[in-house]
Design an enzyme around this catalytic site. Sequence first.
Site, PDB file in Angstrom:
ATOM      1  N   ILE A   1       0.868  -1.167   0.000  1.00 52.15           N
ATOM      2  CA  ILE A   1       0.000   0.000   0.000  1.00 52.15           C
ATOM      3  C   ILE A   1       0.911   1.226   0.000  1.00 52.15           C
ATOM      4  CG2 ILE A   1      -1.849   1.234   1.151  1.00 52.15           C
ATOM      5  CD1 ILE A   1      -2.584  -1.588   0.089  1.00 52.15           C
ATOM      6  N   LYS A   2       0.708   2.104  -0.977  1.00 50.40           N
ATOM      7  CA  LYS A   2       1.578   3.273  -1.114  1.00 50.40           C
ATOM      8  C   LYS A   2       1.084   4.418  -0.245  1.00 50.40           C
ATOM      9  CE  LYS A   2       3.531   4.360  -5.065  1.00 50.40           C
ATOM     10  NZ  LYS A   2       3.746   4.709  -6.499  1.00 50.40           N
ATOM     11  N   VAL A   3       2.020   4.982   0.515  1.00 52.51           N
ATOM     12  CA  VAL A   3       1.742   6.090   1.431  1.00 52.51           C
ATOM     13  C   VAL A   3       2.786   7.175   1.187  1.00 52.51           C
ATOM     14  CG1 VAL A   3       1.654   6.780   3.861  1.00 52.51           C
ATOM     15  CG2 VAL A   3       0.741   4.557   3.172  1.00 52.51           C
TER      16      VAL A   3
END
Length: 485
Positions: A138-140
């Site tokens: 999951i990209k943050v």
Amino acid sequence: MNRSVDYRKRGQAVWLDSISARMIATGELAGRIEAGAIYGVTSNPTIFAQAIGKGDGDYESRIEHLADEGKDAFEVYDDLTRGDIAAGADLFAAQHAANAEDGWISLEVLPSLALDIEGTIAEARRLHGLLGKPNVFIKVPATPAGCLAIRELIGTGVSVNVTLMFNRKHYRDVAHAYQDGVAAFVAAGGDPSKVASVASFFISRVDTLVDRLLAEKAGTAPAPLRARLEALRGKAALANAKVVYQDYLAAFGTGAWKALAAKGARVQRPLWASTGTKNPAYSDLLYVENLVGPDTVNTLPEKTLEALLDHGRDLGDTVLEGVDEAHRTLDELKELGFDVEQLGEKLQGEGIVSFEKSYDELLGVVEERRRAALLESARTVKIRTWCAGPSDRAHELHLSSRGDDRHLRGSGDLARRKLVPASSSSTARGSSPRRRRSSALPARSTPTTPGGTTCVPPSPSSAGRPTGTRSGGASPRASSTSRAT
């Protein structure tokens, strides 16, 4: 020749910075994986905007289906993107099973959450839970809020790709957040080998900005200074990355980290992002061949990947070379008034705005096509109603009006919807319940009368237009408001 395989032997994984339904459906992605050309995939709102905006036939049919199910624009976007990521993760499953460092694919949280700690955590957990794949990051974003979210997510076992890093401070903050998260995960009894992370450090955008500033200053500078300024063009990005790699070695060489590594913790690999060459005067592989090294990832646009496979060179562990020169380059730039650390803050802000703009544009495209699909569906129902018997007419007219509230809502709902986690129910959001098409509705075909003759639909000027559709028969376009932040 397969330079991707050569680089993998050196410890660098080449990933593809692109994903689309077409790439999956045609077998193109599977073929690249099987050939050892790529070991992972990254995505972002801009990538999805480009893919869906092309009018790919598979997206069109999926949008029509989801619209018929009563999904709004955000839910359609959410379903499309998660569907592509899940399918990609499955294609990478065997590669990931063979080596847990490989076979990863990434999906980004909403850009509008970049400064929202709790919102980022909630959205990341939602995506992680819905996808349920062991090889999905999951990209943050590496904002201050994002770093706090990273600690929490890693500490609860959510693997994260940290994005939008442009300077050493961004990198150091992210590395500390990851290590704190791993320590918390271990303290809670978690197995650190089950959680992973990469730190996406952007490259070419640094040169694009610095080169422009150098050229502006050189334009009015005296000859000796102009020569110094021009000699620095095309050097800031690589210098920045090589110094950051030294920060990586320092951060993951401490005693505290080695103690976690002894329990199975995995290093957070630097990932070189934005590595397509923007300036045609530079080598098309400038940001690839010069950043090869152990425990790294380089995610390449399709054009750059093709260049690597066609004429890429293996020059050794180049990320470890010229480190002293890199420090001198950054020092000289700062002396001349170009502090890459400060410019990195500017670039991160611009990156957030750029991704949010891409997301808004994508949502606008989805809304336009969703509404067009609903209008076409309503038109079909209208034709059937014209041909139906008296007992069916009232029922089908009721179905044709289903778009006046839920399905053909104004764009103001989109601006609100992009900030609301999709885990909440439709009713909780204040929208009407979903209605599925009745199974009693005739199959889509050329309608006929009970006597078997072809039924001719009413002319566009006829009365009885289905409720909820616009006059004139044209597909409505998403308003400018729906694309606004």
